[in-house]
Scaffold this motif. Sequence first.
Motif, PDB file in Angstrom:
ATOM      1  N   ALA A 106       0.836  -1.205   0.000  1.00 25.87           N
ATOM      2  CA  ALA A 106       0.000   0.000   0.000  1.00 25.87           C
ATOM      3  C   ALA A 106       0.870   1.254   0.000  1.00 25.87           C
ATOM      4  N   ALA A 107       1.933   1.248   0.800  1.00 23.63           N
ATOM      5  CA  ALA A 107       2.846   2.393   0.822  1.00 23.63           C
ATOM      6  C   ALA A 107       3.477   2.600  -0.550  1.00 23.63           C
ATOM      7  N   ALA A 108       3.829   1.508  -1.199  1.00 26.83           N
ATOM      8  CA  ALA A 108       4.407   1.600  -2.545  1.00 26.83           C
ATOM      9  C   ALA A 108       3.380   2.143  -3.547  1.00 26.83           C
ATOM     10  N   ALA A 109       2.132   1.750  -3.399  1.00 24.06           N
ATOM     11  CA  ALA A 109       1.078   2.241  -4.298  1.00 24.06           C
ATOM     12  C   ALA A 109       0.878   3.749  -4.123  1.00 24.06           C
ATOM     13  N   VAL A 110       0.946   4.217  -2.892  1.00 26.69           N
ATOM     14  CA  VAL A 110       0.800   5.654  -2.629  1.00 26.69           C
ATOM     15  C   VAL A 110       1.990   6.420  -3.205  1.00 26.69           C
ATOM     16  N   ARG A 111       3.197   5.886  -3.007  1.00 27.43           N
ATOM     17  CA  ARG A 111       4.390   6.543  -3.572  1.00 27.43           C
ATOM     18  C   ARG A 111       4.314   6.600  -5.090  1.00 27.43           C
ATOM     19  N   ALA A 112       3.755   5.574  -5.700  1.00 32.30           N
ATOM     20  CA  ALA A 112       3.681   5.513  -7.161  1.00 32.30           C
ATOM     21  C   ALA A 112       2.807   6.617  -7.755  1.00 32.30           C
ATOM     22  N   VAL A 113       1.800   7.051  -7.030  1.00 30.49           N
ATOM     23  CA  VAL A 113       0.906   8.090  -7.561  1.00 30.49           C
ATOM     24  C   VAL A 113       1.193   9.478  -6.991  1.00 30.49           C
ATOM     25  N   ASN A 114       2.177   9.575  -6.088  1.00 26.70           N
ATOM     26  CA  ASN A 114       2.489  10.858  -5.448  1.00 26.70           C
ATOM     27  C   ASN A 114       3.972  11.226  -5.587  1.00 26.70           C
ATOM     28  N   ASP A 115       4.530  11.001  -6.755  1.00 27.69           N
ATOM     29  CA  ASP A 115       5.919  11.382  -7.045  1.00 27.69           C
ATOM     30  C   ASP A 115       6.921  10.870  -6.019  1.00 27.69           C
ATOM     31  N   GLY A 116       6.710   9.647  -5.528  1.00 30.24           N
ATOM     32  CA  GLY A 116       7.638   9.034  -4.581  1.00 30.24           C
ATOM     33  C   GLY A 116       7.375   9.387  -3.130  1.00 30.24           C
ATOM     34  N   GLU A 118       4.894   9.535   0.359  1.00 26.77           N
ATOM     35  CA  GLU A 118       3.797   8.811   1.001  1.00 26.77           C
ATOM     36  C   GLU A 118       2.759   9.818   1.502  1.00 26.77           C
ATOM     37  N   THR A 119       2.202  10.574   0.585  1.00 22.46           N
ATOM     38  CA  THR A 119       1.229  11.606   0.915  1.00 22.46           C
ATOM     39  C   THR A 119      -0.147  10.972   1.086  1.00 22.46           C
ATOM     40  N   VAL A 120      -0.713  11.169   2.273  1.00 26.30           N
ATOM     41  CA  VAL A 120      -2.031  10.634   2.584  1.00 26.30           C
ATOM     42  C   VAL A 120      -2.885  11.747   3.180  1.00 26.30           C
ATOM     43  N   PRO A 121      -4.185  11.642   3.083  1.00 25.28           N
ATOM     44  CA  PRO A 121      -4.922  10.539   2.493  1.00 25.28           C
ATOM     45  C   PRO A 121      -4.876  10.580   0.975  1.00 25.28           C
ATOM     46  N   THR A 122      -4.739   9.418   0.411  1.00 23.92           N
ATOM     47  CA  THR A 122      -4.858   9.247  -1.027  1.00 23.92           C
ATOM     48  C   THR A 122      -6.086   8.370  -1.233  1.00 23.92           C
ATOM     49  N   VAL A 123      -7.048   8.891  -1.960  1.00 24.42           N
ATOM     50  CA  VAL A 123      -8.323   8.197  -2.172  1.00 24.42           C
ATOM     51  C   VAL A 123      -8.385   7.746  -3.622  1.00 24.42           C
ATOM     52  N   VAL A 124      -8.635   6.463  -3.818  1.00 23.26           N
ATOM     53  CA  VAL A 124      -8.741   5.910  -5.169  1.00 23.26           C
ATOM     54  C   VAL A 124     -10.211   5.656  -5.471  1.00 23.26           C
TER      55      VAL A 124
END
Length: 142
Positions: A106-116, A118-124
């Motif tokens: 999950a952390a890797a998925a967040v980094r993948a969409v936030n330029d590396g 771990e910016t949260v909340p990320t809502v898909v």
Amino acid sequence: MWWRVWRLSGLTLLGGAVVAGAMAAGGDGGGAAVVLVACALLAAVYSPMVFPRSVGVAEARRRSAADGRPVVFWRPGCAYCLRLRIRLGPRAGRLHWVNIWRDAEAAAAVRAVNDGNETVPTVVVAGTAHTNPDPAWVRERV
């Protein structure tokens, strides 16, 4: 790993206990009780207990594909995640929450969409990631 999740809550409670102990030793038992209760409430707010039960990223994606509900990537101690959780109210339980500190994928998925980052909340929503969206916008998608 559990310490990372509970660190902020634990330190808040410990700090409150130290201050309350010093106040009680100085003869201010009432003030000590107020400080201790306030710190205990603040510790609860910063704890993972405020959020609906987290699932793994694979399970959240599977559930989202089946019911169309958004997936929220979050972490304990995040003020923006807490803001989203509170503003969603009872609707928060309808979303699929994923704690990025408990799931490396999950952390890797967040980094993948936030330029590396771990910016949260990320809502898909429907396969598209939205970083720190307005809670009213998320409520409309639930």
